[in-house]
Scaffold this motif. Structure first.
Motif, PDB file in Angstrom:
ATOM      1  N   ASN A  71       0.791  -1.225   0.000  1.00  0.00           N
ATOM      2  CA  ASN A  71       0.000   0.000   0.000  1.00  0.00           C
ATOM      3  C   ASN A  71       0.822   1.274   0.000  1.00  0.00           C
ATOM      4  O   ASN A  71       0.282   2.363   0.225  1.00  0.00           O
ATOM      5  CB  ASN A  71      -0.956   0.017   1.204  1.00  0.00           C
ATOM      6  CG  ASN A  71      -2.085  -0.969   1.054  1.00  0.00           C
ATOM      7  OD1 ASN A  71      -2.428  -1.368  -0.056  1.00  0.00           O
ATOM      8  ND2 ASN A  71      -2.661  -1.380   2.164  1.00  0.00           N
ATOM      9  N   ILE A  72       2.128   1.169  -0.234  1.00  0.00           N
ATOM     10  CA  ILE A  72       2.952   2.374  -0.343  1.00  0.00           C
ATOM     11  C   ILE A  72       3.393   2.544  -1.786  1.00  0.00           C
ATOM     12  O   ILE A  72       3.417   1.591  -2.569  1.00  0.00           O
ATOM     13  CB  ILE A  72       4.167   2.350   0.606  1.00  0.00           C
ATOM     14  CG1 ILE A  72       5.159   1.247   0.213  1.00  0.00           C
ATOM     15  CG2 ILE A  72       3.715   2.187   2.048  1.00  0.00           C
ATOM     16  CD1 ILE A  72       6.426   1.258   1.064  1.00  0.00           C
ATOM     17  N   SER A  73       3.763   3.767  -2.140  1.00  0.00           N
ATOM     18  CA  SER A  73       4.156   4.047  -3.513  1.00  0.00           C
ATOM     19  C   SER A  73       5.525   3.458  -3.820  1.00  0.00           C
ATOM     20  O   SER A  73       6.280   3.101  -2.919  1.00  0.00           O
ATOM     21  CB  SER A  73       4.198   5.561  -3.742  1.00  0.00           C
ATOM     22  OG  SER A  73       5.274   6.136  -3.016  1.00  0.00           O
ATOM     23  N   LYS A  74       5.846   3.374  -5.101  1.00  0.00           N
ATOM     24  CA  LYS A  74       7.153   2.866  -5.511  1.00  0.00           C
ATOM     25  C   LYS A  74       8.273   3.741  -4.968  1.00  0.00           C
ATOM     26  O   LYS A  74       9.343   3.248  -4.572  1.00  0.00           O
ATOM     27  CB  LYS A  74       7.234   2.795  -7.034  1.00  0.00           C
ATOM     28  CG  LYS A  74       6.316   1.759  -7.656  1.00  0.00           C
ATOM     29  CD  LYS A  74       6.458   1.738  -9.169  1.00  0.00           C
ATOM     30  CE  LYS A  74       5.540   0.687  -9.790  1.00  0.00           C
ATOM     31  NZ  LYS A  74       5.645   0.674 -11.277  1.00  0.00           N
ATOM     32  N   GLU A  75       8.030   5.049  -4.949  1.00  0.00           N
ATOM     33  CA  GLU A  75       9.049   5.974  -4.447  1.00  0.00           C
ATOM     34  C   GLU A  75       9.298   5.757  -2.956  1.00  0.00           C
ATOM     35  O   GLU A  75      10.434   5.746  -2.491  1.00  0.00           O
ATOM     36  CB  GLU A  75       8.618   7.422  -4.705  1.00  0.00           C
ATOM     37  CG  GLU A  75       8.548   7.824  -6.167  1.00  0.00           C
ATOM     38  CD  GLU A  75       7.326   7.288  -6.887  1.00  0.00           C
ATOM     39  OE1 GLU A  75       7.325   7.322  -8.132  1.00  0.00           O
ATOM     40  OE2 GLU A  75       6.365   6.856  -6.204  1.00  0.00           O
ATOM     41  N   GLU A  76       8.206   5.572  -2.209  1.00  0.00           N
ATOM     42  CA  GLU A  76       8.340   5.325  -0.775  1.00  0.00           C
ATOM     43  C   GLU A  76       9.013   3.978  -0.509  1.00  0.00           C
ATOM     44  O   GLU A  76       9.825   3.853   0.404  1.00  0.00           O
ATOM     45  CB  GLU A  76       6.967   5.373  -0.107  1.00  0.00           C
ATOM     46  CG  GLU A  76       6.371   6.772  -0.063  1.00  0.00           C
ATOM     47  CD  GLU A  76       4.919   6.752   0.366  1.00  0.00           C
ATOM     48  OE1 GLU A  76       4.580   7.530   1.279  1.00  0.00           O
ATOM     49  OE2 GLU A  76       4.137   5.961  -0.184  1.00  0.00           O
ATOM     50  N   TYR A  77       8.663   2.991  -1.316  1.00  0.00           N
ATOM     51  CA  TYR A  77       9.278   1.670  -1.158  1.00  0.00           C
ATOM     52  C   TYR A  77      10.784   1.746  -1.377  1.00  0.00           C
ATOM     53  O   TYR A  77      11.561   1.164  -0.617  1.00  0.00           O
ATOM     54  CB  TYR A  77       8.654   0.675  -2.132  1.00  0.00           C
ATOM     55  CG  TYR A  77       9.346  -0.673  -2.146  1.00  0.00           C
ATOM     56  CD1 TYR A  77       9.157  -1.586  -1.110  1.00  0.00           C
ATOM     57  CD2 TYR A  77      10.223  -1.016  -3.177  1.00  0.00           C
ATOM     58  CE1 TYR A  77       9.806  -2.813  -1.105  1.00  0.00           C
ATOM     59  CE2 TYR A  77      10.872  -2.237  -3.187  1.00  0.00           C
ATOM     60  CZ  TYR A  77      10.662  -3.134  -2.148  1.00  0.00           C
ATOM     61  OH  TYR A  77      11.315  -4.346  -2.148  1.00  0.00           O
ATOM     62  N   ARG A  78      11.203   2.465  -2.410  1.00  0.00           N
ATOM     63  CA  ARG A  78      12.641   2.571  -2.675  1.00  0.00           C
ATOM     64  C   ARG A  78      13.351   3.275  -1.536  1.00  0.00           C
ATOM     65  O   ARG A  78      14.458   2.892  -1.149  1.00  0.00           O
ATOM     66  CB  ARG A  78      12.875   3.302  -3.998  1.00  0.00           C
ATOM     67  CG  ARG A  78      12.555   2.462  -5.231  1.00  0.00           C
ATOM     68  CD  ARG A  78      13.161   3.082  -6.475  1.00  0.00           C
ATOM     69  NE  ARG A  78      12.511   4.329  -6.832  1.00  0.00           N
ATOM     70  CZ  ARG A  78      11.488   4.427  -7.686  1.00  0.00           C
ATOM     71  NH1 ARG A  78      11.004   3.333  -8.262  1.00  0.00           N
ATOM     72  NH2 ARG A  78      10.952   5.595  -7.961  1.00  0.00           N
ATOM     73  N   THR A  79      12.707   4.302  -0.981  1.00  0.00           N
ATOM     74  CA  THR A  79      13.309   5.011   0.153  1.00  0.00           C
ATOM     75  C   THR A  79      13.398   4.110   1.379  1.00  0.00           C
ATOM     76  O   THR A  79      14.430   4.046   2.048  1.00  0.00           O
ATOM     77  CB  THR A  79      12.487   6.264   0.492  1.00  0.00           C
ATOM     78  OG1 THR A  79      12.447   7.129  -0.643  1.00  0.00           O
ATOM     79  CG2 THR A  79      13.099   7.012   1.671  1.00  0.00           C
ATOM     80  N   LEU A  80      12.300   3.404   1.663  1.00  0.00           N
ATOM     81  CA  LEU A  80      12.271   2.496   2.810  1.00  0.00           C
ATOM     82  C   LEU A  80      13.313   1.397   2.649  1.00  0.00           C
ATOM     83  O   LEU A  80      14.036   1.066   3.599  1.00  0.00           O
ATOM     84  CB  LEU A  80      10.873   1.887   2.935  1.00  0.00           C
ATOM     85  CG  LEU A  80      10.616   0.970   4.133  1.00  0.00           C
ATOM     86  CD1 LEU A  80      10.681   1.768   5.428  1.00  0.00           C
ATOM     87  CD2 LEU A  80       9.258   0.294   4.006  1.00  0.00           C
ATOM     88  N   ARG A  81      13.404   0.854   1.473  1.00  0.00           N
ATOM     89  CA  ARG A  81      14.378  -0.212   1.204  1.00  0.00           C
ATOM     90  C   ARG A  81      15.813   0.292   1.393  1.00  0.00           C
ATOM     91  O   ARG A  81      16.645  -0.382   2.008  1.00  0.00           O
ATOM     92  CB  ARG A  81      14.166  -0.735  -0.214  1.00  0.00           C
ATOM     93  CG  ARG A  81      15.157  -1.803  -0.649  1.00  0.00           C
ATOM     94  CD  ARG A  81      14.719  -2.432  -1.966  1.00  0.00           C
ATOM     95  NE  ARG A  81      15.849  -3.065  -2.657  1.00  0.00           N
ATOM     96  CZ  ARG A  81      16.360  -4.245  -2.327  1.00  0.00           C
ATOM     97  NH1 ARG A  81      15.837  -4.938  -1.325  1.00  0.00           N
ATOM     98  NH2 ARG A  81      17.372  -4.748  -3.012  1.00  0.00           N
ATOM     99  N   LYS A  82      16.079   1.475   0.889  1.00  0.00           N
ATOM    100  CA  LYS A  82      17.416   2.051   1.045  1.00  0.00           C
ATOM    101  C   LYS A  82      17.770   2.229   2.521  1.00  0.00           C
ATOM    102  O   LYS A  82      18.881   1.893   2.958  1.00  0.00           O
ATOM    103  CB  LYS A  82      17.493   3.399   0.334  1.00  0.00           C
ATOM    104  CG  LYS A  82      18.817   4.135   0.518  1.00  0.00           C
ATOM    105  CD  LYS A  82      18.750   5.533  -0.077  1.00  0.00           C
ATOM    106  CE  LYS A  82      20.042   6.287   0.207  1.00  0.00           C
ATOM    107  NZ  LYS A  82      19.966   7.700  -0.272  1.00  0.00           N
ATOM    108  N   LEU A  83      16.834   2.754   3.289  1.00  0.00           N
ATOM    109  CA  LEU A  83      17.075   2.982   4.717  1.00  0.00           C
ATOM    110  C   LEU A  83      17.306   1.671   5.453  1.00  0.00           C
ATOM    111  O   LEU A  83      18.188   1.574   6.313  1.00  0.00           O
ATOM    112  CB  LEU A  83      15.888   3.727   5.329  1.00  0.00           C
ATOM    113  CG  LEU A  83      15.674   5.172   4.880  1.00  0.00           C
ATOM    114  CD1 LEU A  83      14.341   5.700   5.399  1.00  0.00           C
ATOM    115  CD2 LEU A  83      16.821   6.067   5.335  1.00  0.00           C
TER     116      LEU A  83
END
Length: 429
Positions: free
Chosen positions: A264-276
């Motif tokens: 339920n999160i956007s692709k942009e948020e997922y990439r940020t979360l994954r990076k963190l």
């Protein structure tokens, strides 16, 4: 306002364990409104119906009497959360909620740093305790709503992760729960969220990192895997072997349709979360410790922490991973004996494979009390002392570490005798 009934009821029931009798009665009234609003008297049936509309009076009571901001929907920290919050509520309200996993009632205080995780594990079971910890922590930070985490998907993910931890003495599912709870306490004990203007995505990244940071740990170190030419060492080119493995497997699990907590999160948020998360988990490699200590200077030089979110998440993750010497004496001792025995077991393997026994892993040479004095003096205090100076609210870590150091100093002779006995037993075999 339309919200998932099960999440609201679950949150309110959890809050009831930590408030006054008067407020408990008022929250019970709120829960009854959830039931009555759908015309059902059976709570299970009502929950299975998924959603309901709450009246303004009900919302007012929840906002007024909840000790935590669990129902607040307006996230004003950053534009990305403001734009996505309504979309997430809509998605979660239209999704079907099943009751595949139902956790037992647990009334302990997840905010208590002195909590006895070993006693709780006896009561609830180790893997289940990880899920309980996670649900309480994610509910505290309102992440089920603000991040759109479906509760059942989340619990399935937690259960899979918990059961995937191996039964090592130290690097096990209890360690994962312990580190996650430590990170949670660090966040609520400081005003770091406000100072750095973290949004729910940053908090979720830290807590998820803690949960998965040693997933499927084999009970031996990176250096051992390197020395024996293990397939994991080959796969990850001898660089942060286990840390790469842990976080990679955690994201692979989330690819499963019924465990995709990120759906339920956007692709942009997922990439940020994954990076963190990748940065935080790779930062638990102890070869990165000097860099963490060095990075503390950035905090003292930079009064504006808004641009240091990734650094802070990594520092808190490392701090949580090293928090055992800063727990109260009883908990500190249990974790210490566990990690030392796990080390000794690796030393036994190295000896039997004609590999040089790694430092601190020879049961016939290492005095546990002395090793802990050295670890606290040389690793823990030089890290947490400046950190606690820069981030207010964590002084209890230094106090506990120094107290534990003194306790170990008084037990040197006790552990010296144990070395002698182990040598004698080995010679008699």
């Amino acid at each position: 306002m339309k919200v998932p009934t099960f999440e609201i009821a679950s949150i309110l029931e959890d809050i009831k364990t930590r408030i006054s009798a008067e407020d408990k009665e008022k929250l019970s009234w709120c829960i009854s409104q959830l039931i009555e609003s759908s015309g059902k008297t059976d709570l299970t049936t009502h929950i299975q119906s998924g959603n309901t509309y709450l009246t303004e009076e009900t919302l007012s009571q929840i906002e007024q009497h909840s000790s935590l901001p669990l129902i607040r929907l307006a996230i004003s920290d950053e534009e990305i959360s403001r734009k996505s919050i309504n979309r997430r509520i809509s998605l979660s309200s239209s999704s079907s909620l099943d009751l595949e996993i139902s956790l037992p009632s647990a009334n302990f205080d997840i905010n208590d740093f002195n909590i006895n995780i070993f006693e709780l594990a006896k009561e609830f079971g180790e893997a289940t305790l990880l899920s309980i910890y996670a649900q309480k922590i994610f509910a505290y930070w309102n992440l089920f709503i603000s991040m759109g985490f479906d509760l059942q998907v989340f619990l399935r993910y937690c259960q899979y992760i918990g059961e995937g931890y191996k039964p090592n003495l130290y690097h096990n599912v209890l360690h994962a729960a312990d580190v996650m709870q430590a990170c949670h306490v660090f966040m609520i004990s400081t005003n770091i969220v406000e100072l750095s203007e973290m949004i729910p995505l940053h908090i979720a990244a830290l807590m998820l990192s803690a949960m998965v940071h040693d997933y499927k740990h084999p009970g031996v170190s990176n250096s051992y895997l390197y020395m024996i030419g293990d397939k994991l060492a080959i796969r990850y080119n001898d660089v942060s072997i286990l840390e790469n493995y842990h976080v990679s497997k955690a994201f692979q699990i989330a690819l499963k349709e019924n465990m995709n907590i990120f759906s339920n999160i956007s692709k942009e948020e997922y990439r940020t979360l994954r990076k963190l998360m990748i940065n935080a988990v790779l930062g638990t490699d102890m070869t990165k410790h000097p860099q963490h200590v060095s990075n503390l200077s950035k905090l003292s030089q930079n009064n504006d922490l808004k641009g240091e979110k990734e650094l802070l998440i990594s520092l808190f993750m490392h701090l949580g991973d090293l928090s055992n010497p800063s727990r109260i004496e009883k908990i500190c001792e249990e974790w210490t004996l566990r990690i030392c025995e796990e080390f000794f077991l690796q030393g036994d393997k190295e000896r039997s494979n004609n590999i040089p026994v790694s430092p601190l892993m020879d049961r016939y040479l290492v005095n546990i009390a002395k090793s802990q004095i050295g670890f606290i003096s040389g690793v823990i205090l030089p890290f947490i002392t400046p950190l606690c100076r820069e981030i207010k609210g964590l002084d209890f870590l230094v106090t506990n570490a120094q107290a534990n150091k003194e306790v170990w100093a008084g037990r040197i002779n006790e552990f010296e005798e144990k070395i002698v006995k182990s040598k004698d037993q080995s010679a008699s075999l």
